[in-house]
Write a protein that holds these residues in place. Sequence first.
Motif, PDB file in Angstrom:
ATOM      1  N   TRP A   1      62.155  34.752  20.839  1.00  0.00           N
ATOM      2  CA  TRP A   1      62.265  34.689  22.309  1.00  0.00           C
ATOM      3  C   TRP A   1      61.022  34.013  22.838  1.00  0.00           C
ATOM      4  N   SER A   2      61.199  33.197  23.889  1.00  0.00           N
ATOM      5  CA  SER A   2      60.039  32.559  24.516  1.00  0.00           C
ATOM      6  C   SER A   2      60.325  32.307  25.989  1.00  0.00           C
ATOM      7  N   ASP A   3      59.256  32.201  26.756  1.00  0.00           N
ATOM      8  CA  ASP A   3      59.362  31.908  28.185  1.00  0.00           C
ATOM      9  C   ASP A   3      58.008  31.404  28.651  1.00  0.00           C
ATOM     10  N   TYR A   4      57.954  30.862  29.872  1.00  0.00           N
ATOM     11  CA  TYR A   4      56.696  30.437  30.474  1.00  0.00           C
ATOM     12  C   TYR A   4      56.471  31.251  31.735  1.00  0.00           C
ATOM     13  N   LYS A   5      55.264  31.808  31.868  1.00  0.00           N
ATOM     14  CA  LYS A   5      54.959  32.627  33.040  1.00  0.00           C
ATOM     15  C   LYS A   5      53.532  32.373  33.513  1.00  0.00           C
ATOM     16  N   ASP A   6      53.367  32.484  34.804  1.00  0.00           N
ATOM     17  CA  ASP A   6      52.040  32.387  35.423  1.00  0.00           C
ATOM     18  C   ASP A   6      51.355  33.740  35.280  1.00  0.00           C
ATOM     19  N   LEU A   7      50.260  33.763  34.514  1.00  0.00           N
ATOM     20  CA  LEU A   7      49.608  35.030  34.194  1.00  0.00           C
ATOM     21  C   LEU A   7      48.101  34.944  34.429  1.00  0.00           C
TER      22      LEU A   7
ATOM     23  N   ILE B   1      40.550  23.524  20.610  1.00  0.00           N
ATOM     24  CA  ILE B   1      39.140  23.855  20.432  1.00  0.00           C
ATOM     25  C   ILE B   1      38.539  24.457  21.703  1.00  0.00           C
ATOM     26  N   ARG B   2      39.081  24.077  22.860  1.00  0.00           N
ATOM     27  CA  ARG B   2      38.468  24.574  24.104  1.00  0.00           C
ATOM     28  C   ARG B   2      38.712  26.058  24.329  1.00  0.00           C
ATOM     29  N   TYR B   3      39.682  26.640  23.644  1.00  0.00           N
ATOM     30  CA  TYR B   3      39.924  28.074  23.771  1.00  0.00           C
ATOM     31  C   TYR B   3      39.356  28.860  22.597  1.00  0.00           C
ATOM     32  N   THR B   4      38.466  28.257  21.832  1.00  0.00           N
ATOM     33  CA  THR B   4      37.737  29.002  20.799  1.00  0.00           C
ATOM     34  C   THR B   4      36.477  29.618  21.401  1.00  0.00           C
ATOM     35  N   GLU B   5      35.943  30.597  20.695  1.00  0.00           N
ATOM     36  CA  GLU B   5      34.642  31.221  20.998  1.00  0.00           C
ATOM     37  C   GLU B   5      34.608  31.914  22.352  1.00  0.00           C
ATOM     38  N   LEU B   6      35.747  32.349  22.850  1.00  0.00           N
ATOM     39  CA  LEU B   6      35.758  33.140  24.079  1.00  0.00           C
ATOM     40  C   LEU B   6      35.256  34.540  23.776  1.00  0.00           C
ATOM     41  N   GLY B   7      34.456  35.070  24.696  1.00  0.00           N
ATOM     42  CA  GLY B   7      33.901  36.400  24.498  1.00  0.00           C
ATOM     43  C   GLY B   7      34.686  37.471  25.233  1.00  0.00           C
ATOM     44  N   THR B   8      34.359  38.719  24.941  1.00  0.00           N
ATOM     45  CA  THR B   8      34.970  39.846  25.649  1.00  0.00           C
ATOM     46  C   THR B   8      34.718  39.710  27.147  1.00  0.00           C
ATOM     47  N   GLY B   9      35.772  39.888  27.927  1.00  0.00           N
ATOM     48  CA  GLY B   9      35.646  39.795  29.372  1.00  0.00           C
ATOM     49  C   GLY B   9      36.062  38.476  29.958  1.00  0.00           C
ATOM     50  N   ALA B  10      36.286  37.457  29.127  1.00  0.00           N
ATOM     51  CA  ALA B  10      36.723  36.165  29.641  1.00  0.00           C
ATOM     52  C   ALA B  10      38.059  36.337  30.364  1.00  0.00           C
ATOM     53  N   LEU B  11      38.123  35.804  31.587  1.00  0.00           N
ATOM     54  CA  LEU B  11      39.302  35.941  32.440  1.00  0.00           C
ATOM     55  C   LEU B  11      39.939  34.568  32.610  1.00  0.00           C
ATOM     56  N   LEU B  12      41.231  34.450  32.256  1.00  0.00           N
ATOM     57  CA  LEU B  12      41.916  33.163  32.319  1.00  0.00           C
ATOM     58  C   LEU B  12      43.176  33.285  33.166  1.00  0.00           C
ATOM     59  N   ARG B  13      43.499  32.169  33.844  1.00  0.00           N
ATOM     60  CA  ARG B  13      44.688  32.156  34.709  1.00  0.00           C
ATOM     61  C   ARG B  13      45.420  30.836  34.529  1.00  0.00           C
ATOM     62  N   GLY B  14      46.753  30.908  34.418  1.00  0.00           N
ATOM     63  CA  GLY B  14      47.548  29.694  34.315  1.00  0.00           C
ATOM     64  C   GLY B  14      48.946  30.005  33.823  1.00  0.00           C
ATOM     65  N   VAL B  15      49.681  28.952  33.509  1.00  0.00           N
ATOM     66  CA  VAL B  15      51.033  29.100  32.982  1.00  0.00           C
ATOM     67  C   VAL B  15      50.948  29.143  31.455  1.00  0.00           C
ATOM     68  N   PHE B  16      51.277  30.287  30.896  1.00  0.00           N
ATOM     69  CA  PHE B  16      51.226  30.495  29.455  1.00  0.00           C
ATOM     70  C   PHE B  16      52.645  30.495  28.881  1.00  0.00           C
ATOM     71  N   ARG B  17      52.776  30.005  27.651  1.00  0.00           N
ATOM     72  CA  ARG B  17      54.008  30.233  26.906  1.00  0.00           C
ATOM     73  C   ARG B  17      53.900  31.621  26.273  1.00  0.00           C
ATOM     74  N   ILE B  18      54.942  32.414  26.420  1.00  0.00           N
ATOM     75  CA  ILE B  18      54.974  33.757  25.858  1.00  0.00           C
ATOM     76  C   ILE B  18      56.045  33.787  24.774  1.00  0.00           C
ATOM     77  N   GLU B  19      55.710  34.347  23.624  1.00  0.00           N
ATOM     78  CA  GLU B  19      56.644  34.394  22.500  1.00  0.00           C
ATOM     79  C   GLU B  19      56.748  35.807  21.948  1.00  0.00           C
ATOM     80  N   LYS B  20      57.933  36.113  21.407  1.00  0.00           N
ATOM     81  CA  LYS B  20      58.095  37.280  20.542  1.00  0.00           C
ATOM     82  C   LYS B  20      58.554  36.760  19.193  1.00  0.00           C
ATOM     83  N   HIS B  21      57.980  37.330  18.131  1.00  0.00           N
ATOM     84  CA  HIS B  21      58.247  36.866  16.780  1.00  0.00           C
ATOM     85  C   HIS B  21      59.099  37.878  16.026  1.00  0.00           C
TER      86      HIS B  21
END
Length: 294
Positions: free
Chosen positions: A208-214, A252-272
């Motif tokens: 299952w997959s979808d795109y949502k603003d999160l 590469i731009r989403y590597t090395e994120l630390g605890t507390g990093a807050l992100l906003r945008g349209v993400f693809r969501i998947e269930k495996h």
Amino acid sequence: MPRFLEGEPLLYNGWIWIVKGIQHPNEYVVAYPRYCIECIPPRKLFRMEVLRKIKYYRWDCIGLKLPVIPKKDVKPFAIKPRDKVMEFIDLIIDLSGIDYDDVLLTGSLLIGYNPIYSDIDLVFYGENIVDRVYDILRYLRESGITSSLGPSGLLIEYDKHRDLSLDQYFMLRKGSLLQGYYMKKYRYTIRLVPYDRGYSGCIDCVVWSDYKDLTIKVIEPIKPYTTPALYMVKIIDSPLDKDLAYMVSFRIRYTELGTGALLRGVFRIEKHLKDENYYIIPDHSSVKILDYSP
């Protein structure tokens, strides 16, 4: 023999293609065309060339159309690195105790670009070596052998990430160990891929997959410096039946994120098929970082 893993350069029909991901449809390799090696001189491909020549394959395993090339017709592509590039590789190998077979040169240096004006792009492979290499990158930074990109270096890299504001990009990449300067002169970007070989066929089926603003918050960086990077995140005001999920990214731009990093945008969501968790993917659209506060 090719590994068929993220970042690996392959030769096909006179072009260098860069492998994406770790699993591939039977008889194919997921890869993007980057450079024309038969051109005189060799050069980076123009966008319209790529759009005209690329072949997409709808793979039900992950529910996406992917650019692919036939596995039987590809060849590995490698060149002898220039002196300073080889010096940098030798240094990491000597300090970490890994083998030369565990590292590949990729990026524009493959077609003869000068490392003074282009990144030293390296990919290290192996589940048992990525932690060691990252520890060495930390040691090299603390010893002053490498340095952070700083405002000028980040500005050069920012040209590839214009969907973000400059402030957002700086917030994502400042202090990175995977990107920096060697001897204050040679820019480098390193990917750490914790696999030895890619997989042919579906090993992780998306059901299952979808795109949502999160809006999501990193609560545990599990493997923040590998490709793919892996985080446990909390979904703020979750529209799903759970507020905890995994975030997975090959960028590469989403590597090395630390605890507390807050992100906003349209993400693809998947269930495996393999479990009941949600997997959030920021790679297919623009996702911005809002804050780094715990």
